[in-house]
Motif scaffolding. Sequence first.
Motif, short mmCIF file in Angstrom:
data_model
loop_
_atom_site.label_atom_id
_atom_site.label_comp_id
_atom_site.label_asym_id
_atom_site.label_seq_id
_atom_site.Cartn_x
_atom_site.Cartn_y
_atom_site.Cartn_z
N TRP A 248 0.83 -1.20 0.00
CA TRP A 248 0.00 0.00 0.00
C TRP A 248 0.87 1.26 0.00
N THR A 249 1.92 1.24 0.81
CA THR A 249 2.83 2.40 0.84
C THR A 249 3.50 2.59 -0.51
N GLY A 250 3.93 1.48 -1.13
CA GLY A 250 4.53 1.58 -2.46
C GLY A 250 3.57 2.14 -3.48
N TYR A 251 2.30 1.74 -3.39
CA TYR A 251 1.31 2.25 -4.33
C TYR A 251 1.09 3.73 -4.13
N ARG A 252 1.01 4.16 -2.86
CA ARG A 252 0.80 5.59 -2.59
C ARG A 252 1.99 6.41 -3.07
N THR B 134 7.96 6.94 -13.24
CA THR B 134 8.44 5.61 -13.63
C THR B 134 7.80 4.52 -12.78
N PHE B 135 7.74 4.75 -11.48
CA PHE B 135 7.15 3.76 -10.58
C PHE B 135 5.67 3.58 -10.87
N ARG B 136 4.98 4.68 -11.14
CA ARG B 136 3.55 4.60 -11.45
C ARG B 136 3.33 3.82 -12.75
N TYR B 137 4.18 4.05 -13.73
CA TYR B 137 4.07 3.32 -14.99
C TYR B 137 4.29 1.82 -14.75
N LEU B 138 5.24 1.50 -13.90
CA LEU B 138 5.51 0.09 -13.57
C LEU B 138 4.31 -0.54 -12.89
N ILE B 139 3.70 0.18 -11.97
CA ILE B 139 2.52 -0.33 -11.27
C ILE B 139 1.37 -0.57 -12.25
N VAL C 270 -2.74 -8.39 -14.92
CA VAL C 270 -3.55 -9.24 -14.02
C VAL C 270 -4.86 -9.60 -14.70
N PRO C 271 -5.20 -10.88 -14.79
CA PRO C 271 -6.46 -11.28 -15.43
C PRO C 271 -7.66 -10.61 -14.78
N VAL C 272 -8.63 -10.23 -15.57
CA VAL C 272 -9.89 -9.61 -15.17
C VAL C 272 -9.64 -8.19 -14.63
N ASN D 270 -4.23 6.49 -16.11
CA ASN D 270 -3.50 5.22 -16.20
C ASN D 270 -2.28 5.43 -17.08
N SER D 271 -1.08 5.26 -16.52
CA SER D 271 0.15 5.55 -17.25
C SER D 271 0.34 4.63 -18.45
N TRP D 272 -0.06 3.37 -18.31
CA TRP D 272 0.11 2.43 -19.42
C TRP D 272 -0.78 2.79 -20.59
N VAL D 273 -2.05 3.09 -20.30
CA VAL D 273 -2.99 3.50 -21.35
C VAL D 273 -2.52 4.82 -21.97
N ARG D 274 -2.05 5.74 -21.15
CA ARG D 274 -1.59 7.04 -21.66
C ARG D 274 -0.43 6.87 -22.64
N SER D 275 0.49 5.98 -22.34
CA SER D 275 1.63 5.77 -23.23
C SER D 275 1.17 5.23 -24.58
N ARG D 276 0.16 4.34 -24.57
CA ARG D 276 -0.38 3.82 -25.83
C ARG D 276 -1.06 4.93 -26.64
N LEU D 277 -1.78 5.79 -25.95
CA LEU D 277 -2.46 6.89 -26.63
C LEU D 277 -1.46 7.87 -27.23
#
Length: 325
Positions: free
Chosen positions: A157-161, A168-173, A180-182, A222-229
């Motif tokens: 939880w601390t790492g997520y916050r 970079t960390f947010r993109y990794l998360i 993760v499925p679903v 969402n960093s991953w979606v943003r990078s795709r966009l």
Amino acid sequence: MNGLFGGFPLKYKTVFFRQLATMITSALPLDRAISTAGTGVLPQARAIGQSILAGNSFSKALAAYPYLFSEYEVAMIATGETSGTLDTQLNVLAAELEQTHQLVQSLKSKLLYPIFVAHFALFVPSLVVLVKDGVEPYLKMTLGLLIPIYLMLGFLWTGYRLGTTTGTFRYLIDTTLNLVPVLGSVLRLLALTRFTRALSHLVEAGTLPYQAFQVAARACGNSWVRSRLYTSYRRVGTDGKLSQMMGLAYLFPVTVTSLVESGEETGQLGPMLAKGAELLEMEYRARVNLVMTLLPVVMLLGVGGLVGFRVYKLMMATYAPIFDM
């Protein structure tokens, strides 16, 4: 580090944004509106108002408190400032946060029973050890397992916050959660819904399509979606159509990109984007309901297996010497 663990509770944040939207609609000065709306719920409200008086934008003033306001919330405020629809964006945020709060409360109530059974399964079957060997072995068996689990959850939880403020960390998360499925598909749908809704507001306000696309991408949360966009935007260029940019991201359902394309052809781009956002939100809520239905069941089955295993192990440890006699 203020607010790292406590943050800004959803129920209070909803009230804050809702009151702020009402006061801005009434033409109250922004700094005064923030101070009034934040009374009793946001101690930092006065400092945010002073930051605005010093010449900063509202979104920049909020960005100084990353543990209180998410990247998505800041981006939506920036969208409102850019498009001249700040009161609308505040109402949208308040409605979303209210729905999120209801979902969280519902999920908590559904998970309460499996969590209780899990603790029951840990402490009650182990009473045989308490009677047979004493308190110390009992505590080692129960708390020795429970405390590391709590520490691991606290660390995650601390790492997520912390990840909410580290690019970079947010993109990794976000990239990890996407796998993760679903859950990954649920988070993608949420980001796409936010993006399409923000894009609709910007286009309706008269923002140029390529500029609206970039701002809405920052608002997806969402960093991953943003990078795709961003990648698809660079491939198409500023002269391309929104339907092309969205299609090359390979994220949107065909129905949504078709709606956007028809909107471009008919001059009804804003309404078609709004319709696309509605379709994405319907799919997102259906997936969320599925997860909220299945997760407690899966947890309960897992707890049942754990209870059976621990009882079997304890019974064998207790009665095996008798059978060997």
